[in-house]
Design a protein around this motif. Structure first.
Motif, mmCIF file in Angstrom:
data_model
loop_
_atom_site.group_PDB
_atom_site.id
_atom_site.type_symbol
_atom_site.label_atom_id
_atom_site.label_comp_id
_atom_site.label_asym_id
_atom_site.label_seq_id
_atom_site.Cartn_x
_atom_site.Cartn_y
_atom_site.Cartn_z
ATOM 1 N N SER A 85 33.119 43.026 45.841
ATOM 2 C CA SER A 85 33.761 41.940 46.580
ATOM 3 C C SER A 85 35.245 41.863 46.259
ATOM 4 O O SER A 85 36.076 41.647 47.150
ATOM 5 C CB SER A 85 33.071 40.609 46.259
ATOM 6 N N LEU A 86 35.603 42.035 44.991
ATOM 7 C CA LEU A 86 37.025 42.018 44.622
ATOM 8 C C LEU A 86 37.747 43.245 45.147
ATOM 9 O O LEU A 86 38.938 43.183 45.468
ATOM 10 C CB LEU A 86 37.158 41.942 43.100
ATOM 11 N N SER A 97 43.004 37.963 43.513
ATOM 12 C CA SER A 97 42.412 36.642 43.349
ATOM 13 C C SER A 97 42.174 36.381 41.864
ATOM 14 O O SER A 97 41.484 37.154 41.203
ATOM 15 C CB SER A 97 41.081 36.551 44.114
ATOM 16 N N HIS A 100 38.186 34.108 41.140
ATOM 17 C CA HIS A 100 36.955 34.626 41.724
ATOM 18 C C HIS A 100 35.719 34.060 41.047
ATOM 19 O O HIS A 100 34.635 34.039 41.635
ATOM 20 C CB HIS A 100 36.949 36.161 41.650
ATOM 21 N N THR A 156 44.858 30.865 44.131
ATOM 22 C CA THR A 156 43.466 31.138 43.762
ATOM 23 C C THR A 156 43.199 30.744 42.314
ATOM 24 O O THR A 156 42.115 30.261 41.983
ATOM 25 C CB THR A 156 43.122 32.614 43.962
ATOM 26 N N SER A 249 34.781 38.784 50.991
ATOM 27 C CA SER A 249 34.741 38.799 49.532
ATOM 28 C C SER A 249 34.040 37.560 49.000
ATOM 29 O O SER A 249 33.257 37.637 48.041
ATOM 30 C CB SER A 249 36.163 38.880 48.975
ATOM 31 N N ALA A 253 30.627 37.480 46.732
ATOM 32 C CA ALA A 253 30.682 36.833 45.416
ATOM 33 C C ALA A 253 29.633 35.727 45.305
ATOM 34 O O ALA A 253 29.007 35.554 44.250
ATOM 35 C CB ALA A 253 32.077 36.260 45.172
ATOM 36 N N ALA A 277 36.948 35.504 35.214
ATOM 37 C CA ALA A 277 37.770 36.007 36.314
ATOM 38 C C ALA A 277 38.629 37.185 35.856
ATOM 39 O O ALA A 277 38.818 38.162 36.603
ATOM 40 C CB ALA A 277 38.655 34.891 36.861
#
Length: 389
Positions: A85-86, A97, A100, A156, A249, A253, A277
């Motif tokens: 996703s990242l 981000s 996350h 973020t 994303s 997540a 994160a």
């Protein structure tokens, strides 16, 4: 035979036509592995399948993995989905981000809330958590899309802190410090069975990610990473496609968070701190941006380092790595990812800009039936567009 004719306006005659000899080279032969080569590749694939599928189930394996060991493998599968996703954000669009863990945490607590408080089944709770993850990403993205690079990353980060300090503090939603206890779905109560279920989700996410990169939208996302202004001049809606990446994303997540919640006996807000994160970003970059195989391996490696489990395995225990870290230099095993991660990041940026994906590229290509070349996948420099400031 080829001919060079006279200039226009003049008739070509036999004397004005130059006849050149035809030079036909031998066609470049396509590499084909020998029978022994295919056999060796088959053994490599069989060993990989054995390690992923047989070892966790204690099938034809000299190892004896128990519930706690399988729990770490479940976490590894969840981290793989988070890394993918990242990778959509950092690898495909060059957007970073720093919050996350908020998307993962909300996905986890949403699934837990629906199952524990509302009595909704796992198979409905996970899709709903995914929708919530996409909605929160869409709202945050719509608000902050005017910002780019470092400023977007700070937004973020602020959202991650806000989630930790406010949303995760809602007792009715998260259970507060007591947390929420979630049971695994029917038919997958055992750690091994749930591990295989998580592997199924990993396969689905890998397939969706692969399909995304082969669509018009996926190509547009990668164009944004190269140069947003140039992409805009070709008619690509920069904000819309950046929002698409952010939402995708967020969905992945949140799904990972829902799986994480059901893989633990108890989830508490402290599970989703800012250090998590940082681990997500480190494992994605060290794994190799835009390289799925590298991201998968990097995510698994960092997941197994969580809590120092990797250094308690038979391989490291025989040489006393855990004793050296904890008693020798006084470093708790739980802090190893935050110490070793930045070191690996520096090595990645300076010596292997392509991360783990660059290092395993020759082996991966060989396993796919191509000729082994040690220089395959070599990346000379770090692309500054990967994280635009």
């Amino acid at each position: 035979m080829s001919a060079v004719q006279a200039s226009p306006g003049k008739e070509a005659s036999a004397e004005s036509t130059l006849v050149l000899p035809s030079v036909v080279g031998k066609p470049k032969s396509r590499f084909r592995p020998t029978t022994a080569g295919w056999f060796a590749r088959g053994l490599a694939w069989a060993a990989l399948a054995w390690f992923v599928f047989a070892v966790p189930g204690n099938f034809l394996s000299p190892f004896d993995l128990h519930g706690e060991d399988i729990g770490h493998l479940i976490t590894a599968a969840v981290f793989v989905i988070i890394g993918l996703s990242l990778n959509i954000l950092i690898g495909y669009t060059g957007t970073i981000s720093l919050g996350h863990q908020a998307f993962v945490g909300i996905g986890a607590f949403m699934a837990a809330y629906m199952e524990v408080d509302l009595g909704i089944d796992f198979w409905f709770a996970v899709p709903i958590a995914a929708i919530v993850g996409g909605v929160q990403a869409a709202v945050l993205g719509a608000i902050s899309l005017r910002l780019t690079g470092l400023y977007f990353a700070l937004v973020t980060f602020a959202y991650g802190v806000f989630t930790e300090e406010s949303i995760f503090g809602i007792i009715g939603f998260t259970g507060g410090d007591a947390g929420k206890a979630v049971t695994r779905p029917m038919g997958f109560q055992s750690p091994t069975a749930y591990y295989y279920l998580c592997l199924g989700f990993v396969v689905v996410v890998l397939w969706l990610d692969w399909r995304l990169t082969r669509t018009k939208g996926g190509r547009a996302l990668q164009a944004l990473r190269e140069n947003p202004r140039v992409a805009s001049s070709y008619g690509i809606n920069v904000k819309a496609y950046t929002l698409l990446a952010f939402v995708t994303s967020g969905v992945f997540a949140a799904v990972a968070g829902a799986l994480f919640a059901h893989g633990k006996d108890l989830i508490v807000p402290q599970n989703f701190g800012f250090e998590l994160a940082l681990s997500f970003i480190l494992m994605t970059v060290v794994g190799g941006l835009r390289n799925r195989a590298g991201v998968v391996i990097g995510s698994v490696f960092f997941a197994l380092m969580e809590g120092g489990w990797l250094f308690k395995t038979w391989l490291f225990d025989t040489v006393g790595v855990d004793w050296l870290l904890e008693d020798g230099i006084g470093l708790p095993l739980s802090f190893v990812p935050l110490v070793l991660g930045p070191i690996l990041l520096i090595l990645t940026l300076t010596t292997h800009p392509g991360g783990i994906g660059q290092q395993i590229a020759p082996i991966k290509e060989w396993m796919l039936g191509r000729k082994f070349d040690i220089h395959t996948g070599k990346v000379r420099d770090v692309e500054v567009t990967d994280v635009r400031a």
